[in-house]
Design a protein around this motif. Structure first.
Motif, PDB file in Angstrom:
ATOM      1  N   TRP A   1       0.833  -1.201   0.000  1.00 39.14           N
ATOM      2  CA  TRP A   1       0.000   0.000   0.000  1.00 39.14           C
ATOM      3  C   TRP A   1       0.870   1.254   0.000  1.00 39.14           C
ATOM      4  CZ3 TRP A   1      -0.593   4.075   3.472  1.00 39.14           C
ATOM      5  CH2 TRP A   1      -1.644   4.947   3.167  1.00 39.14           C
TER       6      TRP A   1
ATOM      7  N   ALA B   1      -8.650  -5.766   1.335  1.00 36.07           N
ATOM      8  CA  ALA B   1      -9.084  -4.544   2.010  1.00 36.07           C
ATOM      9  C   ALA B   1      -8.082  -3.405   1.858  1.00 36.07           C
ATOM     10  CB  ALA B   1      -9.325  -4.825   3.493  1.00 36.07           C
ATOM     11  N   TYR B   2      -6.856  -3.706   1.458  1.00 34.31           N
ATOM     12  CA  TYR B   2      -5.843  -2.671   1.263  1.00 34.31           C
ATOM     13  C   TYR B   2      -5.945  -2.004  -0.113  1.00 34.31           C
ATOM     14  CZ  TYR B   2      -3.405  -4.174   5.502  1.00 34.31           C
ATOM     15  OH  TYR B   2      -3.077  -4.471   6.806  1.00 34.31           O
TER      16      TYR B   2
ATOM     17  N   ARG C   1      -7.580  -0.155  -3.617  1.00 35.12           N
ATOM     18  CA  ARG C   1      -8.484   0.946  -3.952  1.00 35.12           C
ATOM     19  C   ARG C   1      -9.692   0.454  -4.750  1.00 35.12           C
ATOM     20  NH1 ARG C   1      -5.638   5.833  -3.294  1.00 35.12           N
ATOM     21  NH2 ARG C   1      -3.390   5.541  -3.040  1.00 35.12           N
TER      22      ARG C   1
ATOM     23  N   ASN D   1     -13.028   0.843  -3.342  1.00 33.98           N
ATOM     24  CA  ASN D   1     -12.839   0.441  -1.959  1.00 33.98           C
ATOM     25  C   ASN D   1     -12.011   1.499  -1.243  1.00 33.98           C
ATOM     26  OD1 ASN D   1     -12.815  -1.601   0.278  1.00 33.98           O
ATOM     27  ND2 ASN D   1     -10.609  -1.529  -0.096  1.00 33.98           N
ATOM     28  N   THR D   2     -12.368   1.779   0.003  1.00 32.99           N
ATOM     29  CA  THR D   2     -11.530   2.637   0.835  1.00 32.99           C
ATOM     30  C   THR D   2     -10.443   1.779   1.450  1.00 32.99           C
ATOM     31  OG1 THR D   2     -13.377   4.110   1.377  1.00 32.99           O
ATOM     32  CG2 THR D   2     -11.456   4.189   2.817  1.00 32.99           C
TER      33      THR D   2
ATOM     34  N   LEU E   1      -7.733  -0.028   3.645  1.00 34.57           N
ATOM     35  CA  LEU E   1      -7.674  -0.188   5.088  1.00 34.57           C
ATOM     36  C   LEU E   1      -6.797   0.857   5.766  1.00 34.57           C
ATOM     37  CD1 LEU E   1      -8.465  -1.885   7.572  1.00 34.57           C
ATOM     38  CD2 LEU E   1      -6.515  -3.374   7.071  1.00 34.57           C
TER      39      LEU E   1
ATOM     40  N   LEU F   1      -6.376   3.851   5.133  1.00 38.58           N
ATOM     41  CA  LEU F   1      -7.018   5.168   5.126  1.00 38.58           C
ATOM     42  C   LEU F   1      -8.260   5.209   6.003  1.00 38.58           C
ATOM     43  CD1 LEU F   1      -6.769   6.200   1.361  1.00 38.58           C
ATOM     44  CD2 LEU F   1      -5.271   6.828   3.261  1.00 38.58           C
ATOM     45  N   ARG F   2      -8.624   4.062   6.568  1.00 37.10           N
ATOM     46  CA  ARG F   2      -9.800   4.039   7.432  1.00 37.10           C
ATOM     47  C   ARG F   2      -9.436   4.564   8.814  1.00 37.10           C
ATOM     48  NH1 ARG F   2     -11.864  -2.029   5.594  1.00 37.10           N
ATOM     49  NH2 ARG F   2     -11.871  -1.562   3.363  1.00 37.10           N
ATOM     50  N   PRO F   3     -10.368   5.255   9.480  1.00 39.71           N
ATOM     51  CA  PRO F   3     -10.044   5.908  10.751  1.00 39.71           C
ATOM     52  C   PRO F   3      -9.499   4.956  11.808  1.00 39.71           C
ATOM     53  CG  PRO F   3     -12.171   6.647   9.917  1.00 39.71           C
ATOM     54  CD  PRO F   3     -11.733   5.525   9.033  1.00 39.71           C
ATOM     55  N   GLU F   4      -9.922   3.686  11.764  1.00 39.49           N
ATOM     56  CA  GLU F   4      -9.498   2.753  12.816  1.00 39.49           C
ATOM     57  C   GLU F   4      -8.103   2.195  12.607  1.00 39.49           C
ATOM     58  OE1 GLU F   4     -11.659   0.200   9.711  1.00 39.49           O
ATOM     59  OE2 GLU F   4     -11.836   2.211  10.585  1.00 39.49           O
ATOM     60  N   HIS F   5      -7.488   2.515  11.459  1.00 37.50           N
ATOM     61  CA  HIS F   5      -6.194   1.916  11.124  1.00 37.50           C
ATOM     62  C   HIS F   5      -5.100   2.963  11.171  1.00 37.50           C
ATOM     63  CE1 HIS F   5      -3.658  -1.176   9.189  1.00 37.50           C
ATOM     64  NE2 HIS F   5      -3.052  -0.142   8.638  1.00 37.50           N
TER      65      HIS F   5
END
Length: 257
Positions: A185, A206-207, A209, A225-226, A228, A230-234
């Motif tokens: 990524w 999940a990594y 785009r 796909n967003t 992983l 770039l997701r707030p939890e990561h």
């Protein structure tokens, strides 16, 4: 960057013929990170081999940077691969009694670059994948995750436009798999390398785009796909840059580079 139109691939003839791809249309843009998924026999590996110029379609049109790949001969396709593509496989395919440095240099050796150029580029590529200080270790002295990092360094040492990864985490545990996916990524995010990855694991996809699914030789779905990281939890880390100068496609194909 890449355009497939009505791509078919048939193996065998007559009653034994098997149509692995049945009219695939797919566009890949520069800087994409695409996860290619599907059940066994769906055509995902065949389309990956087609994209990487490892196999020729039976019919249809494949354009790479506007150049019709199906019209290139074997040597021209080989030059295209050497100049624009890097490959990472489930098996690391490292030379057993050869150091990480020497394994990483191999693509540049095939391109005829000088010893000094090879060594400098290999050190930079190994640093980019977090292996500073491991240059002189052989594969037997490296963990599975480190061996895959060497394989990725070897794939990026020639500054490819496209990195093709076929089940790159298939031989790794979950922690090492997450580290390799984070690295892929970051190479995509930081250096703009287009990443095309075959995987059967949704955690790895999940990594990406984009996630495309194949079924029965056809493109079944193509969804954004967003990623992983770039997701707030990561929370991700950062790797260094490994930039290089671009080379024109026409000269790369026509010259012996």
């Amino acid at each position: 960057m890449i355009r497939l139109r009505n791509i078919t691939k048939t193996y065998g003839e007559g009653a034994l013929a098997f149509q692995a791809l049945k009219g695939v249309d797919l566009d890949i843009h520069q800087g994409d990170f695409v996860a290619i998924m599907g059940p066994s026999g769906s055509g995902k590996s065949t389309v990956m081999n087609t994209l990487g110029c490892l196999d020729r379609p039976t019919s249809g049109e494949y354009l790479f940077k506007g150049v019709p790949v199906q019209g290139l001969d074997r040597d021209e396709r080989a030059r295209l691969r050497r100049r624009y593509f890097g490959f990472v496989f489930q098996g690391f395919h490292l030379l057993a009694r050869t150091s990480a440095q020497e394994n990483t240099e191999l693509p540049l050796l095939y391109r005829g670059e000088s010893t000094a150029q090879r060594r400098a580029a290999a050190r930079q590529a190994l640093a980019a994948v977090g292996l500073n200080g491991w240059e002189h270790h052989t594969p037997a002295e490296l963990s599975g995750g480190q061996q895959q990092r060497v394989a990725i360094a070897r794939a990026i040492v020639s500054n490819p436009a496209v990195l093709l990864a076929d089940e790159p985490t298939g031989n790794l545990d979950s922690q090492r798999s997450a580290e390799i996916m984070q690295l892929l990524w970051q190479l995509n995010q930081d250096q703009g390398i287009t990443v095309l990855m075959v995987t059967h694991e949704s955690e790895m996809a999940a990594y990406a785009r984009r996630i495309v699914h194949f079924r029965d030789g056809r493109l079944d779905s193509d969804q954004p796909n967003t990623p992983l990281p770039l997701r707030p939890e990561h929370v991700g880390s950062h790797v260094g840059s490994h930039a290089g100068s671009p080379v024109g496609l026409g000269s790369a194909v026509q010259e012996g580079a």
